[in-house]
Design a protein around this motif. Structure first.
Motif, PDB file in Angstrom:
ATOM      1  N   TYR A   1       1.753   7.548  -5.955  1.00  0.00           N
ATOM      2  CA  TYR A   1       0.594   8.386  -6.303  1.00  0.00           C
ATOM      3  C   TYR A   1       0.848   9.824  -5.867  1.00  0.00           C
ATOM      4  CZ  TYR A   1      -4.171  10.273  -6.282  1.00  0.00           C
ATOM      5  OH  TYR A   1      -5.284  11.048  -6.486  1.00  0.00           O
TER       6      TYR A   1
ATOM      7  N   CYS B   1      -6.868   0.383 -15.164  1.00  0.00           N
ATOM      8  CA  CYS B   1      -6.089   1.463 -14.541  1.00  0.00           C
ATOM      9  C   CYS B   1      -4.646   1.006 -14.279  1.00  0.00           C
ATOM     10  CB  CYS B   1      -6.721   1.897 -13.227  1.00  0.00           C
ATOM     11  SG  CYS B   1      -8.470   2.272 -13.349  1.00  0.00           S
TER      12      CYS B   1
ATOM     13  N   ILE C   1     -12.005   7.498 -16.445  1.00  0.00           N
ATOM     14  CA  ILE C   1     -11.638   8.910 -16.332  1.00  0.00           C
ATOM     15  C   ILE C   1     -10.177   9.139 -16.700  1.00  0.00           C
ATOM     16  CG2 ILE C   1     -11.625  10.889 -14.785  1.00  0.00           C
ATOM     17  CD1 ILE C   1     -13.488   9.453 -12.980  1.00  0.00           C
ATOM     18  N   ASP C   2      -9.349   8.108 -16.475  1.00  0.00           N
ATOM     19  CA  ASP C   2      -7.915   8.271 -16.669  1.00  0.00           C
ATOM     20  C   ASP C   2      -7.601   8.856 -18.044  1.00  0.00           C
ATOM     21  OD1 ASP C   2      -7.535   7.129 -14.177  1.00  0.00           O
ATOM     22  OD2 ASP C   2      -7.472   5.115 -15.012  1.00  0.00           O
TER      23      ASP C   2
ATOM     24  N   ARG D   1     -10.924  -2.318 -12.366  1.00  0.00           N
ATOM     25  CA  ARG D   1      -9.777  -1.416 -12.253  1.00  0.00           C
ATOM     26  C   ARG D   1      -8.503  -1.966 -12.903  1.00  0.00           C
ATOM     27  NH1 ARG D   1     -10.586   2.366  -8.405  1.00  0.00           N
ATOM     28  NH2 ARG D   1      -8.755   3.341  -9.300  1.00  0.00           N
TER      29      ARG D   1
ATOM     30  N   ILE E   1       2.246   2.050  -3.367  1.00  0.00           N
ATOM     31  CA  ILE E   1       1.256   2.650  -4.267  1.00  0.00           C
ATOM     32  C   ILE E   1       1.012   4.116  -3.892  1.00  0.00           C
ATOM     33  CG2 ILE E   1      -1.162   2.592  -5.036  1.00  0.00           C
ATOM     34  CD1 ILE E   1      -1.092  -0.458  -4.725  1.00  0.00           C
ATOM     35  N   MET E   2       0.837   4.364  -2.584  1.00  0.00           N
ATOM     36  CA  MET E   2       0.542   5.729  -2.142  1.00  0.00           C
ATOM     37  C   MET E   2       1.707   6.674  -2.423  1.00  0.00           C
ATOM     38  SD  MET E   2      -2.473   6.107  -1.400  1.00  0.00           S
ATOM     39  CE  MET E   2      -2.471   7.788  -0.761  1.00  0.00           C
TER      40      MET E   2
ATOM     41  N   GLU F   1      -4.309  13.296 -15.909  1.00  0.00           N
ATOM     42  CA  GLU F   1      -5.281  13.229 -14.808  1.00  0.00           C
ATOM     43  C   GLU F   1      -5.658  11.762 -14.655  1.00  0.00           C
ATOM     44  OE1 GLU F   1      -7.573  15.304 -12.140  1.00  0.00           O
ATOM     45  OE2 GLU F   1      -6.972  16.443 -13.914  1.00  0.00           O
ATOM     46  N   ALA F   2      -5.364  11.182 -13.487  1.00  0.00           N
ATOM     47  CA  ALA F   2      -5.669   9.761 -13.350  1.00  0.00           C
ATOM     48  C   ALA F   2      -5.830   9.375 -11.889  1.00  0.00           C
ATOM     49  CB  ALA F   2      -4.564   8.930 -13.991  1.00  0.00           C
ATOM     50  N   CYS F   3      -6.432   8.211 -11.689  1.00  0.00           N
ATOM     51  CA  CYS F   3      -6.695   7.712 -10.344  1.00  0.00           C
ATOM     52  C   CYS F   3      -5.401   7.210  -9.695  1.00  0.00           C
ATOM     53  CB  CYS F   3      -7.708   6.581 -10.408  1.00  0.00           C
ATOM     54  SG  CYS F   3      -7.085   5.110 -11.240  1.00  0.00           S
ATOM     55  N   THR F   4      -5.510   6.788  -8.462  1.00  0.00           N
ATOM     56  CA  THR F   4      -4.353   6.303  -7.715  1.00  0.00           C
ATOM     57  C   THR F   4      -3.646   5.161  -8.432  1.00  0.00           C
ATOM     58  OG1 THR F   4      -5.814   6.591  -5.827  1.00  0.00           O
ATOM     59  CG2 THR F   4      -3.654   5.654  -5.388  1.00  0.00           C
ATOM     60  N   ILE F   5      -4.451   4.195  -8.865  1.00  0.00           N
ATOM     61  CA  ILE F   5      -3.869   2.996  -9.460  1.00  0.00           C
ATOM     62  C   ILE F   5      -3.171   3.331 -10.783  1.00  0.00           C
ATOM     63  CG2 ILE F   5      -4.397   0.677 -10.354  1.00  0.00           C
ATOM     64  CD1 ILE F   5      -4.716   0.903  -7.308  1.00  0.00           C
TER      65      ILE F   5
ATOM     66  N   VAL G   1      -4.733  -6.281  -7.842  1.00  0.00           N
ATOM     67  CA  VAL G   1      -5.651  -5.357  -8.515  1.00  0.00           C
ATOM     68  C   VAL G   1      -6.809  -6.120  -9.163  1.00  0.00           C
ATOM     69  CG1 VAL G   1      -4.645  -5.158 -10.837  1.00  0.00           C
ATOM     70  CG2 VAL G   1      -5.641  -3.151  -9.738  1.00  0.00           C
TER      71      VAL G   1
ATOM     72  N   ARG H   1       0.831  -1.214   0.000  1.00  0.00           N
ATOM     73  CA  ARG H   1       0.000   0.000   0.000  1.00  0.00           C
ATOM     74  C   ARG H   1       0.857   1.252   0.000  1.00  0.00           C
ATOM     75  NH1 ARG H   1      -5.123  -0.882   3.104  1.00  0.00           N
ATOM     76  NH2 ARG H   1      -5.012   1.290   3.642  1.00  0.00           N
TER      77      ARG H   1
END
Lengths: 410, 149
Positions: free
Chosen positions: B19, B129, B44-45, B126, B15-16, B66-70, B120, B12
């Protein structure tokens, strides 16, 4: 008052569970809605007991299908207070809006004309008009939004002049769910000789609509957002405007006569717009959906949705990790974000607990300028949702933050 | 492989970290770079990945968008991991990464921090992503090979 407990029994989808065994909480009703058994039965009954084409053949079954198909038109007309010949069956709101832009817009717009829309519109109501303006050299202009994202009648007035020939707006906007005063818009537009096209996809399923009272010129909607089948919808148009418009598609069913010299005699509206074999089972399903909804009563549905929305928003306001973008409005759409969490990550977290909501990037201009975010979450409720579902949603909502959002992957 | 790389808390935080502080997160103006825009209707990515490829070596990889965490963290890790590798080596790593995403046997050693995305597949919607940046670099390598055909 609605008997929601009883209503829920009519919807087979509502007894389904998520993969992890959670009750399914469906808060994406602005995208599409679940179907009651009556609609599912109507679709199946067509294939089980009728199955033949409409407007064709002289045999018993064909006549019966024809009767049912045309009685669906009557049901729709009655539902929105229109005349039966003003109801065109289409594949949905997108086709309906395209039909107006191609069949009316491209035929009558000329250089110097203005098509007026807003920055809050769905792509289906903007892109066909961009094309129409490209072809005719007309100009597409936008009513500026208030800081809240609302469309204001005063701002609209300032944009009106005699060059505006078409005003095209959603009655309820799809991102923020604000209700637009279409009746007032029509009154003003008509003073200038412009026609008004209404995208009713997000309004008709949730509030009473009377096209004659609104005095709009065209009104488009989809059946699947009002508990009906996918792939079917309606374009309402004032009869004389429909008669002036060209079909989007030509073929069997739309013409009365043609010859090899290229002379085509089109049928009168609405049949001129309905080439080819339609989605008959979907039209019959739409009729069942409208009957189902009318039986509950639009007034009741609207009142219950607003009550549920208020119940939801009141609790969301108490959550420190939530930003709401449309705190006050008159529809079941709540647009929000979880602080420090990208919308899609939050949607996945909700999904892990069986809650279906939409994460989306919307009209960039609208959101960047008015909301200062590039994407949002949207929860949209319908009359079969409950306060208990809202309570569970709030509980999950309160758990999401930058530390917990990845929990669902581990 | 180091047992630490099986600890969910460590995975985790990898990943964080990528990000919040993505590596190589800046596009380059030089026309030596080739670029791939990744955007899909269903998601959305929306990112752009650039690569500087010379003599079949990935000399530089960068991205923005512009993208999500993953999507952000997996693209950041990809850029870190593949930078400096030959196309051949990069392809092998990508192939192992895809095996991991598909929950098949894979070579952990080759993937380093990218093993953070081993779960994932728990959220099937996801997977896209976690692969968006990897799809981009694969397509850029193909483009480069075609150019030097």
């Amino acid at each position: 008052m609605l008997n929601v407990k009883k209503i829920r029994k009519d919807f087979p989808m509502l007894s389904n569970k998520s993969k992890k065994g959670h009750d399914l909480i469906y808060f994406d009703n602005a995208a599409t809605t679940f179907k009651p058994q009556a609609v599912i039965d109507a679709v199946c009954e067509y294939y089980t007991s009728y199955s033949v084409n409409a407007h064709r053949g002289d045999y018993e079954l064909s006549y019966q299908v024809d009767q049912q198909y045309e009685s669906s038109r009557k049901t729709v007309a009655n539902f929105i207070h229109a005349d039966v010949k003003e109801i065109v069956f289409t594949s949905g709101a997108s086709e309906s809006l395209n039909l107006v832009a191609y069949g009316y817009g491209q035929k009558y717009l000329t250089e110097g004309d203005i098509v007026l829309s807003s920055e809050a519109e769905h792509a289906s109501n903007i892109l066909p008009w961009m094309k129409a303006c490209e072809v005719t050299k007309a100009t597409l202009d936008f009513i500026p939004l208030l800081d809240t994202g609302k469309i204001d009648v005063e701002a609209f007035k300032l944009k009106m002049n005699h060059h505006v020939k078409v005003v095209t707006l959603a009655q309820v906007t799809n991102v923020l769910g604000y209700v637009v005063d279409i009746q007032k818009i029509c009154e003003i537009a008509h003073e200038y000789g412009a026609i008004v096209v209404v995208d009713g996809a997000q309004s008709l399923p949730h509030m009473p609509v009377d096209v004659k009272q609104l005095d709009c010129d065209f009104f488009a909607f989809s059946a699947h957002k009002l508990c009906g089948p996918t792939g079917v919808g309606v374009l309402y148009g004032k009869y004389e405007l429909l008669q002036m418009s060209d079909p989007f598609m030509f073929g069997g069913g739309s013409n009365a006569r043609f010859d090899m010299c290229g002379n085509i005699l089109l049928k009168d509206a609405p049949y001129r717009f309905e080439s080819g074999t339609p989605a008959i089972e979907a039209v019959l399903g739409m009729k069942a959906a409208i009957n189902y909804i009318m039986n509950i009563g639009m007034e009741h549905i609207h009142a219950y949705e607003l009550e549920l929305r208020e119940y939801l928003v009141a609790q969301m306001r108490q959550l420190e990790n939530v930003v709401i973008y449309n705190d006050h409005n008159d529809s079941g759409i709540v647009t929000f974000n979880i602080k420090d969490v990208f919308s899609q990550d939050a949607a996945t977290y909700f999904s892990d607990y069986g809650i279906a909501i939409r994460s989306g990037q919307h009209c960039a201009k609208l959101l960047m300028n008015k909301l200062n975010t590039s994407s949002t979450l949207r929860a949209s409720v319908y009359f079969y949702n409950t306060k208990e579902e809202v309570d569970h949603f709030i509980k999950i909502c309160s758990q999401i933050n930058a530390d917990t959002m990845l929990d669902v992957f581990f | 492989m180091n047992d630490m790389m099986k600890d969910p808390m460590i995975l985790r935080s990898i990943i964080m970290d990528h990000y919040k502080y993505p590596k190589n997160h800046k596009l380059n103006d030089s026309n030596e770079y080739i670029e791939k825009h990744m955007a899909s209707e269903s998601c959305i990515d929306d990112i752009r990945v650039q690569a500087l490829i010379k003599n079949a070596i990935l000399e530089d990889i960068c991205f923005d968008g512009e993208a999500c965490t993953i999507a952000t963290s997996s693209t950041s890790i990809m850029s870190d991991l593949l930078k400096g590798k030959t196309i051949t080596d990069a392809r092998q790593i990508i192939s192992e990464y895809r095996k991991m995403i598909d929950q098949k046997e894979y070579d952990e050693e080759l993937l380093e921090e990218a093993v953070a995305f081993q779960n994932v597949g728990n959220q099937a919607n996801r997977i896209h992503c976690a692969t968006i940046g990897w799809d981009a670099i694969e397509s850029l390598m193909e483009e480069s090979e075609k150019q030097n055909g």
